[in-house]
Write a protein that holds these residues in place. Structure first.
Motif, mmCIF file in Angstrom:
data_model
loop_
_atom_site.group_PDB
_atom_site.id
_atom_site.type_symbol
_atom_site.label_atom_id
_atom_site.label_comp_id
_atom_site.label_asym_id
_atom_site.label_seq_id
_atom_site.Cartn_x
_atom_site.Cartn_y
_atom_site.Cartn_z
ATOM 1 N N ASP A 148 0.850 -1.189 0.000
ATOM 2 C CA ASP A 148 0.000 0.000 0.000
ATOM 3 C C ASP A 148 0.886 1.239 0.000
ATOM 4 N N ALA A 149 0.420 2.303 -0.655
ATOM 5 C CA ALA A 149 1.191 3.545 -0.689
ATOM 6 C C ALA A 149 0.256 4.738 -0.531
ATOM 7 N N HIS A 150 0.784 5.769 0.085
ATOM 8 C CA HIS A 150 0.103 7.057 0.209
ATOM 9 C C HIS A 150 1.058 8.104 -0.328
ATOM 10 N N GLY A 151 0.540 9.004 -1.179
ATOM 11 C CA GLY A 151 1.443 9.963 -1.785
ATOM 12 C C GLY A 151 0.804 11.287 -2.107
ATOM 13 N N MET A 152 1.656 12.201 -2.581
ATOM 14 C CA MET A 152 1.198 13.527 -2.978
ATOM 15 C C MET A 152 2.145 14.086 -4.036
ATOM 16 N N PHE A 153 1.602 14.993 -4.847
ATOM 17 C CA PHE A 153 2.406 15.735 -5.817
ATOM 18 C C PHE A 153 2.398 17.191 -5.405
ATOM 19 N N GLN A 154 3.597 17.773 -5.296
ATOM 20 C CA GLN A 154 3.742 19.193 -4.994
ATOM 21 C C GLN A 154 4.306 19.891 -6.210
ATOM 22 N N ASP A 155 3.704 21.033 -6.583
ATOM 23 C CA ASP A 155 4.246 21.791 -7.703
ATOM 24 C C ASP A 155 5.533 22.487 -7.270
ATOM 25 N N ARG A 156 6.160 23.206 -8.182
ATOM 26 C CA ARG A 156 7.474 23.783 -7.877
ATOM 27 C C ARG A 156 7.432 24.849 -6.784
ATOM 28 N N SER A 157 6.236 25.374 -6.473
ATOM 29 C CA SER A 157 6.130 26.339 -5.367
ATOM 30 C C SER A 157 5.963 25.639 -4.021
ATOM 31 N N PHE B 130 -2.980 10.989 -3.273
ATOM 32 C CA PHE B 130 -3.436 9.716 -3.816
ATOM 33 C C PHE B 130 -3.040 8.553 -2.927
ATOM 34 N N THR B 131 -3.729 7.429 -3.153
ATOM 35 C CA THR B 131 -3.345 6.159 -2.547
ATOM 36 C C THR B 131 -3.118 5.173 -3.680
ATOM 37 N N VAL B 132 -2.317 4.154 -3.390
ATOM 38 C CA VAL B 132 -2.019 3.126 -4.381
ATOM 39 C C VAL B 132 -2.074 1.771 -3.683
ATOM 40 N N GLY C 160 9.555 -9.242 -12.814
ATOM 41 C CA GLY C 160 8.565 -8.804 -11.840
ATOM 42 C C GLY C 160 7.440 -8.028 -12.498
ATOM 43 N N VAL C 161 6.241 -8.155 -11.928
ATOM 44 C CA VAL C 161 5.081 -7.386 -12.373
ATOM 45 C C VAL C 161 4.546 -6.631 -11.161
ATOM 46 N N LEU C 162 4.435 -5.312 -11.288
ATOM 47 C CA LEU C 162 3.872 -4.467 -10.243
ATOM 48 C C LEU C 162 2.608 -3.849 -10.813
ATOM 49 N N ASP C 163 1.473 -4.319 -10.352
ATOM 50 C CA ASP C 163 0.167 -3.854 -10.824
ATOM 51 C C ASP C 163 -0.332 -2.802 -9.842
ATOM 52 N N GLU C 164 -0.276 -1.532 -10.244
ATOM 53 C CA GLU C 164 -0.603 -0.408 -9.370
ATOM 54 C C GLU C 164 -1.988 0.138 -9.672
ATOM 55 N N ALA C 165 -2.831 0.241 -8.638
ATOM 56 C CA ALA C 165 -4.164 0.838 -8.760
ATOM 57 C C ALA C 165 -4.172 2.132 -7.946
ATOM 58 N N PHE C 166 -4.224 3.273 -8.643
ATOM 59 C CA PHE C 166 -4.206 4.595 -8.013
ATOM 60 C C PHE C 166 -5.627 5.085 -7.777
ATOM 61 N N THR C 167 -5.844 5.724 -6.640
ATOM 62 C CA THR C 167 -7.085 6.448 -6.374
ATOM 63 C C THR C 167 -6.678 7.846 -5.903
ATOM 64 N N TYR C 168 -7.125 8.864 -6.648
ATOM 65 C CA TYR C 168 -6.759 10.242 -6.342
ATOM 66 C C TYR C 168 -7.801 10.884 -5.434
ATOM 67 N N SER C 169 -7.403 11.959 -4.751
ATOM 68 C CA SER C 169 -8.286 12.628 -3.796
ATOM 69 C C SER C 169 -9.533 13.209 -4.456
ATOM 70 N N ASP C 170 -9.495 13.443 -5.769
ATOM 71 C CA ASP C 170 -10.685 13.944 -6.477
ATOM 72 C C ASP C 170 -11.611 12.811 -6.919
ATOM 73 N N SER D 56 4.907 7.062 0.620
ATOM 74 C CA SER D 56 5.282 6.147 1.686
ATOM 75 C C SER D 56 4.661 4.799 1.344
ATOM 76 N N PHE D 57 5.503 3.771 1.160
ATOM 77 C CA PHE D 57 5.050 2.420 0.874
ATOM 78 C C PHE D 57 4.994 1.623 2.183
ATOM 79 N N THR D 58 3.966 0.799 2.328
ATOM 80 C CA THR D 58 3.886 -0.126 3.468
ATOM 81 C C THR D 58 3.532 -1.504 2.919
ATOM 82 N N LYS D 59 4.448 -2.437 3.139
ATOM 83 C CA LYS D 59 4.233 -3.799 2.659
ATOM 84 C C LYS D 59 3.325 -4.542 3.644
ATOM 85 N N ARG D 60 2.304 -5.191 3.088
ATOM 86 C CA ARG D 60 1.435 -6.024 3.927
ATOM 87 C C ARG D 60 2.154 -7.322 4.234
#
Length: 181
Positions: A48-57, A64-66, A77-87, A175-179
């Motif tokens: 599981d991952a929790h993340g954010m994008f910050q612009d240059r300012s 988002f979460t993944v 290896g195959v990494l199948d990522e499912a993103f869900t954004y805050s919107d 931030s990744f957290t392995k189950r």
């Protein structure tokens, strides 16, 4: 006159020190760091991952979460990522990775232009690739310099810098957290 000479000699000593800070980090700098990162071991199972994008300012533009379903067979290896954004929007990326010699990796994904290349040393992984990024109906090719640092058997931190034509557009933090089974 002496004051001018003192200022010049101080500047001559300080300039190389200041410029050495611009050299940037190298993955080899982390070779002795523990715990040692084994990508095939860490990215095997569900992460599981929790993340954010910050612009240059520095403004947070997206959060988002993944959920990643990861599997390795030999050096593939195959990494199948499912993103869900805050919107509420979603996205899926499937990475296909290959472990090469000397801690090197290559990878492809549907929205990655060409091939991603990376290398592991100690607890760090540096990953570089060009992403086809859709923004308001236009697709931009942006370069990512992606750094991951294994903190312990479950947690890995990730920071990526996004650039276009060498100009820094912003940063992604995850931030990744392995189950654990």
């Amino acid at each position: 006159m002496q004051r001018r000479l003192l200022l010049l000699s101080t500047a001559a000593v300080a300039a190389p020190l200041a410029l050495s800070g611009c050299a940037g980090q190298n993955v080899a700098d982390y070779a002795a760091e523990k715990p040692v990162l084994d990508l095939a071991q860490y990215f095997n199972g569900v992460v599981d991952a929790h993340g954010m994008f910050q612009d240059r300012s520095g403004k947070i533009v997206k959060r988002f979460t993944v959920v990643m379903h990861c599997q390795w067979t030999g050096n593939q290896g195959v990494l199948d990522e499912a993103f869900t954004y805050s919107d509420g929007s979603t996205e899926r990326r499937i990475w296909r990775l290959t472990r090469e010699a000397d801690g090197r990796y290559t990878g492809t994904a549907g929205d990655v232009i060409g091939q991603a290349v990376g290398q592991v040393r100690g607890n760090a992984f540096r990953w570089n690739y060009t992403l086809a990024l859709p923004v308001d109906g236009t697709v931009y090719h942006v370069d990512l310099d992606d750094w991951m640092y294994l903190m312990d058997e479950r947690v890995m931190l990730n920071r990526a810098t996004m650039r276009k034509f060498g100009v820094r557009l912003g940063e992604i933090t995850l931030s990744f957290t392995k189950r654990l089974p």
